[in-house]
Design a protein around this motif. Structure first.
Motif, mmCIF file in Angstrom:
data_model
loop_
_atom_site.group_PDB
_atom_site.id
_atom_site.type_symbol
_atom_site.label_atom_id
_atom_site.label_comp_id
_atom_site.label_asym_id
_atom_site.label_seq_id
_atom_site.Cartn_x
_atom_site.Cartn_y
_atom_site.Cartn_z
ATOM 1 N N ARG A 76 45.906 -54.046 27.749
ATOM 2 C CA ARG A 76 44.527 -53.798 28.192
ATOM 3 C C ARG A 76 43.900 -52.659 27.404
ATOM 4 N N LEU A 77 44.690 -51.669 27.026
ATOM 5 C CA LEU A 77 44.162 -50.591 26.179
ATOM 6 C C LEU A 77 43.728 -51.137 24.826
ATOM 7 N N SER A 90 39.181 -52.537 21.437
ATOM 8 C CA SER A 90 38.415 -53.568 20.735
ATOM 9 C C SER A 90 36.947 -53.532 21.141
ATOM 10 N N GLY A 91 36.678 -53.281 22.423
ATOM 11 C CA GLY A 91 35.296 -53.188 22.877
ATOM 12 C C GLY A 91 34.554 -52.051 22.196
ATOM 13 N N LEU A 99 27.951 -51.734 25.486
ATOM 14 C CA LEU A 99 29.016 -51.280 26.378
ATOM 15 C C LEU A 99 28.569 -51.208 27.831
ATOM 16 N N ALA A 100 27.256 -51.112 28.055
ATOM 17 C CA ALA A 100 26.738 -50.979 29.416
ATOM 18 C C ALA A 100 26.440 -52.314 30.079
ATOM 19 N N VAL A 101 26.420 -53.403 29.318
ATOM 20 C CA VAL A 101 26.166 -54.726 29.906
ATOM 21 C C VAL A 101 27.261 -55.033 30.924
ATOM 22 N N LEU A 156 35.628 -60.615 19.079
ATOM 23 C CA LEU A 156 34.281 -60.152 18.742
ATOM 24 C C LEU A 156 34.337 -58.970 17.783
ATOM 25 N N ALA A 157 35.276 -58.048 18.000
ATOM 26 C CA ALA A 157 35.419 -56.917 17.077
ATOM 27 C C ALA A 157 35.741 -57.409 15.668
ATOM 28 N N LEU A 158 36.601 -58.418 15.560
ATOM 29 C CA LEU A 158 36.950 -58.971 14.249
ATOM 30 C C LEU A 158 35.755 -59.640 13.580
ATOM 31 N N THR A 159 34.973 -60.391 14.357
ATOM 32 C CA THR A 159 33.842 -61.106 13.762
ATOM 33 C C THR A 159 32.737 -60.140 13.342
#
Length: 209
Positions: free
Chosen positions: A24-25, A30-31, A60-62, A79-82
């Protein structure tokens, strides 16, 4: 889902045991990486730190993103990769690194097609057809052998996992039935995107978004 995120999490399970905390970390990190690349991308297109920071922090607030930051899902790593692939495509002349990042994203969740397709279409319409075909060529040249190895290593089950196990149907009707509530949750990002469109219109040049 594809193998990339699972392979990334495998050492964490091996080192720290069968528990969710470390995995989870990784999703949480990744976020924040995704938000960072949003900031860098919007800064590159607008040259405004204010707009880019507002867009990244709004991500981040969504509510949907905020909830998924602490859940073991493949979406945020993909998403981080893309987004990293988008940044690589914009900043490096040779698209091989963008292709690698896009493929890693696709091998995390197969629906991450929008970014490489957008890059290809943008280059085709911006007079960079050679670069567009370079991106497509690298993705095919690297992606098909990787897919073959993945299928061979899993006796074909990897292809089933990647393409056929998602519970939602691939249909336009289903998309429109679910996009409304999601769009409402994403209003801050939609307002940021609208601001970017207005910015592009004022300078009479459409950017990649």
């Amino acid at each position: 889902y594809g193998p990339v995120v699972y392979y990334a999490m495998a050492p964490l399970v091996k080192w720290f045991g069968l528990r969710f905390l470390c995995s989870r970390l990784l999703v949480l990190a990744s976020g924040f990486v995704a938000a960072l690349f949003l900031v860098l991308l919007v800064k590159r297109w607008t040259r405004s730190w204010l707009l880019s920071l507002a867009f990244g922090l709004s991500f981040l607030a969504v509510p949907l993103v905020r909830n998924w930051l602490f859940v073991l899902r493949v979406d945020l790593p993909a998403l981080a990769l893309t987004l990293a692939g988008l940044y690589a495509y914009l900043t490096k002349r040779n698209p091989v690194w963008a292709a690698i990042l896009f493929l890693a994203s696709l091998f995390s969740i197969i629906t991450m097609l929008a970014a490489p397709l957008a890059c290809w279409l943008y280059s085709m319409t911006a007079g960079e057809r050679r670069r567009a075909w370079q991106l497509a060529g690298w993705m095919v040249a690297l992606g098909l052998p990787a897919l073959g190895v993945f299928a061979y290593a899993t006796h074909g089950w990897g292809l089933f996992d990647l393409f056929l196990t998602h519970p939602d149907p691939y249909s336009i009707g289903h998309y429109f039935s679910t996009i409304g509530p999601t769009a409402f949750l994403d209003l801050p990002l939609l307002f940021g995107a609208a601001a970017l469109v207005v910015h592009d219109a004022r300078r009479h040049a459409l950017s990649l978004p």
